[in-house]
Design a protein around this motif. Structure first.
Motif, PDB file in Angstrom:
ATOM      1  N   ALA A 299      -9.597  29.906  54.617  1.00  0.00           N
ATOM      2  CA  ALA A 299      -9.691  28.464  54.341  1.00  0.00           C
ATOM      3  C   ALA A 299     -10.063  28.218  52.888  1.00  0.00           C
ATOM      4  CB  ALA A 299     -10.716  27.822  55.274  1.00  0.00           C
ATOM      5  N   LEU A 300     -10.921  29.081  52.330  1.00  0.00           N
ATOM      6  CA  LEU A 300     -11.297  28.942  50.928  1.00  0.00           C
ATOM      7  C   LEU A 300     -10.103  29.148  50.020  1.00  0.00           C
ATOM      8  CD1 LEU A 300     -13.324  28.798  48.571  1.00  0.00           C
ATOM      9  CD2 LEU A 300     -13.765  31.234  48.920  1.00  0.00           C
TER      10      LEU A 300
ATOM     11  N   ARG B 109      -6.953  28.766  50.838  1.00  0.00           N
ATOM     12  CA  ARG B 109      -5.957  27.721  51.090  1.00  0.00           C
ATOM     13  C   ARG B 109      -6.360  26.385  50.471  1.00  0.00           C
ATOM     14  NH1 ARG B 109      -6.457  27.650  56.082  1.00  0.00           N
ATOM     15  NH2 ARG B 109      -7.710  25.758  56.291  1.00  0.00           N
ATOM     16  N   ASP B 110      -7.625  25.980  50.631  1.00  0.00           N
ATOM     17  CA  ASP B 110      -8.057  24.647  50.208  1.00  0.00           C
ATOM     18  C   ASP B 110      -8.727  24.645  48.837  1.00  0.00           C
ATOM     19  OD1 ASP B 110      -7.159  23.798  52.678  1.00  0.00           O
ATOM     20  OD2 ASP B 110      -9.145  24.046  53.613  1.00  0.00           O
ATOM     21  N   GLY B 111      -9.187  25.808  48.377  1.00  0.00           N
ATOM     22  CA  GLY B 111      -9.867  25.858  47.083  1.00  0.00           C
ATOM     23  C   GLY B 111     -11.319  25.460  47.134  1.00  0.00           C
TER      24      GLY B 111
ATOM     25  N   CYS C  27     -15.074  25.453  49.913  1.00  0.00           N
ATOM     26  CA  CYS C  27     -15.701  25.874  51.169  1.00  0.00           C
ATOM     27  C   CYS C  27     -17.046  25.170  51.291  1.00  0.00           C
ATOM     28  CB  CYS C  27     -15.882  27.391  51.201  1.00  0.00           C
ATOM     29  SG  CYS C  27     -16.668  28.004  52.724  1.00  0.00           S
ATOM     30  N   ARG C  28     -17.252  24.512  52.392  1.00  0.00           N
ATOM     31  CA  ARG C  28     -18.494  23.771  52.602  1.00  0.00           C
ATOM     32  C   ARG C  28     -19.320  24.353  53.740  1.00  0.00           C
ATOM     33  NH1 ARG C  28     -18.567  19.529  49.358  1.00  0.00           N
ATOM     34  NH2 ARG C  28     -16.615  18.607  48.618  1.00  0.00           N
TER      35      ARG C  28
END
Length: 232
Positions: free
Chosen positions: A55-56, A58-60, A62-63
């Motif tokens: 996810a990091l 892919r989206d750039g 991370c929360r």
């Protein structure tokens, strides 16, 4: 000399300290907001193998709540501390000379030299930490560069046209603004390469000015206790 509390001095000591702490806290809050907006982890190698790594990538961002994303808490504390000392050195030097610097430090020029050293070192540490927070997003880097260039031009203009303490402050802050301009150039250059400029090493370097303040304050406290017990 004994240990005596002068209640009349609280206004001249506590008020400058709280002003410096408040100013530093406002700036720290702005940096914290910048960190929350970016959402980019600054220790990417620790994310390798994490279940959220895909996810990091892919989206750039991370929360997820983890050590990497919670790391900005330490820089905020460092910025708050160094910022408070820097404001005291620049705008309330009498407080630092009267309550932090040791008594026996040589000639009359030595306190001013030490005060200038503390002010420049802590302001430089604040600049390093600010660069750490604003290096991720282009809009933050642009604002950082605008402040650096505007501060340099304003310092040169005011420093050479306005006499008195205001002009002296402007001439003193101009080299710091020039340093911010150099930091902005480094941040922008590294950002175009896709690499961060400041990391954990920069945060470690920002601790050195606080260690110097702690060392001088420890010597001052030792002198006070020596005089106090010597007067008994």
């Amino acid at each position: 000399m004994g240990l005596v509390v002068e209640w009349g001095n609280l206004g001249s000591v506590a008020l400058p300290f709280f002003i410096a702490l408040t100013g530093s806290a406002v700036l720290a809050l702005l940096l914290r907001n910048a960190s929350d907006v970016s959402g980019l982890p600054r220790s990417r190698e620790r994310c390798v193998g994490c279940r959220f790594e895909s996810a990091l990538v892919r989206d750039g961002l991370c929360r997820q709540t983890c050590t990497v994303n919670e790391l900005p808490t330490l820089p905020i504390v460092l910025f708050l501390s160094t910022g408070t000392v820097a404001i005291l050195c620049l705008f309330f030097p009498q407080v630092m000379i009267a309550f932090v610097l040791p008594f026996a430090i040589g000639s009359r020029a030595t306190p001013q030299i030490l005060l200038a050293l503390l002010g420049v070192a802590n302001t430089g540490a604040c600049a390093l930490i600010a660069g750490y927070f604003v290096q991720d997003l282009p809009k933050h880097r642009e604002l950082f560069g605008f402040i650096a260039v505007f501060g340099t031009l304003l310092g040169l203009l005011v420093g050479f046209t306005v006499p008195g303490p205001v002009g002296l402050w402007a001439r003193s802050l101009t080299p710091l603004a020039l340093g911010l301009t150099l930091l902005f150039s480094a941040v922008e250059h590294r950002a175009r390469m896709g690499r961060p400029t400041f990391g954990l090493r920069a945060l470690g370097a920002s601790v050195v000015p606080l260690f110097l303040v702690f060392l001088l304050a420890t010597v001052r406290m030792a002198e006070i206790f020596h005089y106090a017990y010597g007067s008994l």
